[in-house]
Design an enzyme around this catalytic site. Structure first.
Site, PDB file in Angstrom:
ATOM      1  N   LYS A 170       0.853  -1.198   0.000  1.00 39.33           N
ATOM      2  CA  LYS A 170       0.000   0.000   0.000  1.00 39.33           C
ATOM      3  C   LYS A 170       0.887   1.246   0.000  1.00 39.33           C
ATOM      4  O   LYS A 170       2.089   1.147   0.220  1.00 39.33           O
ATOM      5  CB  LYS A 170      -0.941  -0.022   1.206  1.00 39.33           C
ATOM      6  CG  LYS A 170      -0.264   0.091   2.564  1.00 39.33           C
ATOM      7  CD  LYS A 170      -1.241  -0.266   3.674  1.00 39.33           C
ATOM      8  CE  LYS A 170      -0.566  -0.341   5.014  1.00 39.33           C
ATOM      9  NZ  LYS A 170      -0.697   0.819   5.841  1.00 39.33           N
TER      10      LYS A 170
ATOM     11  N   ARG B 165     -10.324   0.407  14.842  1.00 44.27           N
ATOM     12  CA  ARG B 165     -10.346   1.163  13.587  1.00 44.27           C
ATOM     13  C   ARG B 165     -11.399   0.515  12.692  1.00 44.27           C
ATOM     14  O   ARG B 165     -12.495   1.025  12.555  1.00 44.27           O
ATOM     15  CB  ARG B 165      -8.975   1.148  12.906  1.00 44.27           C
ATOM     16  CG  ARG B 165      -7.927   2.000  13.587  1.00 44.27           C
ATOM     17  CD  ARG B 165      -6.707   2.229  12.702  1.00 44.27           C
ATOM     18  NE  ARG B 165      -6.246   1.032  11.987  1.00 44.27           N
ATOM     19  CZ  ARG B 165      -5.060   0.922  11.392  1.00 44.27           C
ATOM     20  NH1 ARG B 165      -4.201   1.942  11.415  1.00 44.27           N
ATOM     21  NH2 ARG B 165      -4.711  -0.178  10.752  1.00 44.27           N
TER      22      ARG B 165
ATOM     23  N   MET C 185      14.950  24.227   3.394  1.00 47.67           N
ATOM     24  CA  MET C 185      14.103  23.612   2.356  1.00 47.67           C
ATOM     25  C   MET C 185      14.903  22.732   1.396  1.00 47.67           C
ATOM     26  O   MET C 185      14.505  21.618   1.059  1.00 47.67           O
ATOM     27  CB  MET C 185      13.353  24.696   1.578  1.00 47.67           C
ATOM     28  CG  MET C 185      12.417  24.123   0.530  1.00 47.67           C
ATOM     29  SD  MET C 185      11.603  25.362  -0.465  1.00 47.67           S
ATOM     30  CE  MET C 185      10.303  25.894   0.594  1.00 47.67           C
TER      31      MET C 185
ATOM     32  N   TYR D  48      19.632  28.845   9.462  1.00 48.28           N
ATOM     33  CA  TYR D  48      18.550  29.673  10.020  1.00 48.28           C
ATOM     34  C   TYR D  48      18.501  29.555  11.530  1.00 48.28           C
ATOM     35  O   TYR D  48      18.624  28.454  12.082  1.00 48.28           O
ATOM     36  CB  TYR D  48      17.204  29.237   9.454  1.00 48.28           C
ATOM     37  CG  TYR D  48      16.995  29.599   8.005  1.00 48.28           C
ATOM     38  CD1 TYR D  48      16.963  30.937   7.588  1.00 48.28           C
ATOM     39  CD2 TYR D  48      16.822  28.609   7.045  1.00 48.28           C
ATOM     40  CE1 TYR D  48      16.766  31.260   6.247  1.00 48.28           C
ATOM     41  CE2 TYR D  48      16.618  28.927   5.710  1.00 48.28           C
ATOM     42  CZ  TYR D  48      16.597  30.254   5.319  1.00 48.28           C
ATOM     43  OH  TYR D  48      16.397  30.580   4.011  1.00 48.28           O
TER      44      TYR D  48
HETATM   45  C1  LIG Z   1      -4.334  -4.600   7.901  1.00 53.89           C
HETATM   46  C2  LIG Z   1      -2.862  -4.415   7.785  1.00 53.89           C
HETATM   47  N1  LIG Z   1      -2.076  -5.491   7.677  1.00 53.89           N
HETATM   48  C3  LIG Z   1      -0.734  -5.384   7.570  1.00 53.89           C
HETATM   49  C4  LIG Z   1      -0.113  -4.157   7.562  1.00 53.89           C
HETATM   50  C5  LIG Z   1       1.389  -4.076   7.476  1.00 53.89           C
HETATM   51  O1  LIG Z   1       1.898  -3.503   8.647  1.00 53.89           O
HETATM   52  P1  LIG Z   1       3.449  -3.283   8.865  1.00 53.89           P
HETATM   53  O2  LIG Z   1       3.895  -2.320   7.834  1.00 53.89           O
HETATM   54  O3  LIG Z   1       3.549  -2.724  10.229  1.00 53.89           O
HETATM   55  O4  LIG Z   1       4.102  -4.607   8.710  1.00 53.89           O
HETATM   56  C6  LIG Z   1      -0.897  -3.013   7.687  1.00 53.89           C
HETATM   57  C7  LIG Z   1      -0.270  -1.698   7.730  1.00 53.89           C
HETATM   58  O5  LIG Z   1      -0.656  -0.788   8.392  1.00 53.89           O
HETATM   59  C8  LIG Z   1      -2.304  -3.136   7.787  1.00 53.89           C
HETATM   60  O6  LIG Z   1      -3.104  -2.066   7.903  1.00 53.89           O
END
Ligand SMILES: Cc1ncc(COP(=O)(O)O)c(C=O)c1O
Length: 364
Positions: free
Chosen positions: A35, A130, A304, A256
């Site tokens: 992701k 969540r 920056m 700065y």
């Molecule tokens: C449902 C779920 N599984 C697995 C993961 C992977 O987590 P990590 O990057 O801590 O291994 C995440 C990441 O937030 C997640 O939301």
């Protein structure tokens, strides 16, 4: 000539980390969590290094599409499921497995017209609060889903809130096990921390594990443990160069706000890297950097486009010297991203995801 800052994605390190994580739960299949554009690395850039995974888990339909375009025919899992009804059409078209965590998603599925039933991960909220059905509502959600012709196999999933900390996973694991005891289907519980710290104690590892951050060479429980402890390698290196050298006298200040005052005569290097590249401005004087592979420190505030480093430990370094902000230097020396993140009061995840669009990426 572009500015000399560059990010490198290391295919060998991705392969190594995947192999290392698989060995932590040899009987489980591994979802590579990709992701957020593979934690900032770029889906296309990590694909080669992670293609030995059993599946890819992500959030965005667009990212799922990109995986299919790369030729991946195996499982792809939408970790948050669908956001609106028409997403289900994409799931049918691309053969995506998806999480169901709320009644609204079951409603959408019940109205969906599909030739091929969907593979579902039913999510239990075991304490994270969540996503997911609470234990009291989980079974009725399962029953409702199980009656739908749109649904094929139902797997069971929960997510640990404290796998990286003192509280651990025991409470959530017990609740999940108790609630799902006599339900069929595969299970998955472990993120990176759960996998590395607890997967050797059954039934935590279950049928699938789903590491993200550890695949990318960051220790999920830093500073308690570092990547050397977990035998992981950095997969993302941020490197730049010294573009100017200043000779300071005692009493001279840097940057700065004049927050750094030289105590004695010293040489500093000005590096083409700033917060607009994704290097955290919160890193105060003393944050570790590598110059020509040698450990030294930043001095003064990050601005920056530039930051300053102490050249005292590397007297031969001058204009053009290599500076590794995190990751692996050309010499092979490693500066874990976790050290820099810690200095900024954050975690490796955030730094990886924040490398800015103006930084060029190279896959090696
Ligand atoms: C449902 C779920 N599984 C697995 C993961 C992977 O987590 P990590 O990057 O801590 O291994 C995440 C990441 O937030 C997640 O939301």
């Amino acid at each position: 000539m572009p500015r000399p800052i560059q990010a490198f994605v290391h295919t060998d390190a991705l392969r190594h980390n995947l192999h290392r994580l698989r060995s932590a739960a040899p009987d489980a299949r591994v979802w590579a969590v990709v992701k957020a554009n593979a934690y900032g690395h770029g889906i296309e850039r990590v694909f080669e290094g992670l293609r030995a995974a059993d599946g890819f888990a992500l959030l965005d339909l667009d990212e799922a599409l990109r995986l299919r375009a790369l030729g991946w025919r195996g499982p792809v899992w939408l970790l948050e499921g669908v956001f609106e009804a028409r997403d289900l059409e994409v799931c049918s078209r691309l053969d995506l497995w998806h999480t169901v965590h709320c009644d609204e998603q079951i409603d959408m599925l019940s109205r969906h017209k599909t030739q091929v039933p969907h593979r579902i991960f039913l999510k239990m909220n075991s304490g994270m609060n969540r996503l997911g059905f609470t234990p009291t509502r989980f079974r009725s959600a399962w029953t409702r889903l199980n009656q739908l012709p749109q649904v094929d196999e139902i797997s069971l999933v929960t997510h640990f809130s404290d796998a990286d900390g003192d509280k651990g996973v025991a409470e959530q694991m017990a609740l999940f096990t108790r609630t799902t005891e006599d339900l069929p289907g595969e299970r998955t519980t472990c993120n990176s921390a759960g996998l590395l710290r607890y997967a050797s104690a059954p039934p935590v590892a279950a049928d699938w594990v789903r590491p993200g951050i550890a695949l990318y060479g960051s220790a999920p429980d830093f500073p308690q443990h570092d990547i050397a402890h977990w035998q992981l390698k950095p997969t993302l290196s941020l490197r730049s160069q010294v573009i100017a050298v200043q000779e300071l006298q005692a009493g001279d200040t840097v940057g700065y706000g004049s927050t750094f005052v030289a105590e004695r005569a010293m040489r500093i290097g000005i590096v083409a890297c700033g917060y607009a590249d994704g290097y955290p401005r919160h890193c105060a004087t003393g944050t570790t950097v590598l110059v020509n592979g040698v450990r030294t420190r930043t001095v003064g505030r990050v601005s920056m486009d530039m930051l300053a480093v102490d050249l005292t430990p590397v007297p031969n370094a001058g204009f053009g010297a290599e500076v590794t902000l995190w990751g692996r230097a050309a010499t092979g020396e490693v500066l874990p991203i976790d050290e820099v993140a810690h200095a900024a009061g954050t975690v490796g995840y955030e730094l990886m995801c924040a490398v800015s669009a103006r930084v060029g990426f190279t896959q090696d």
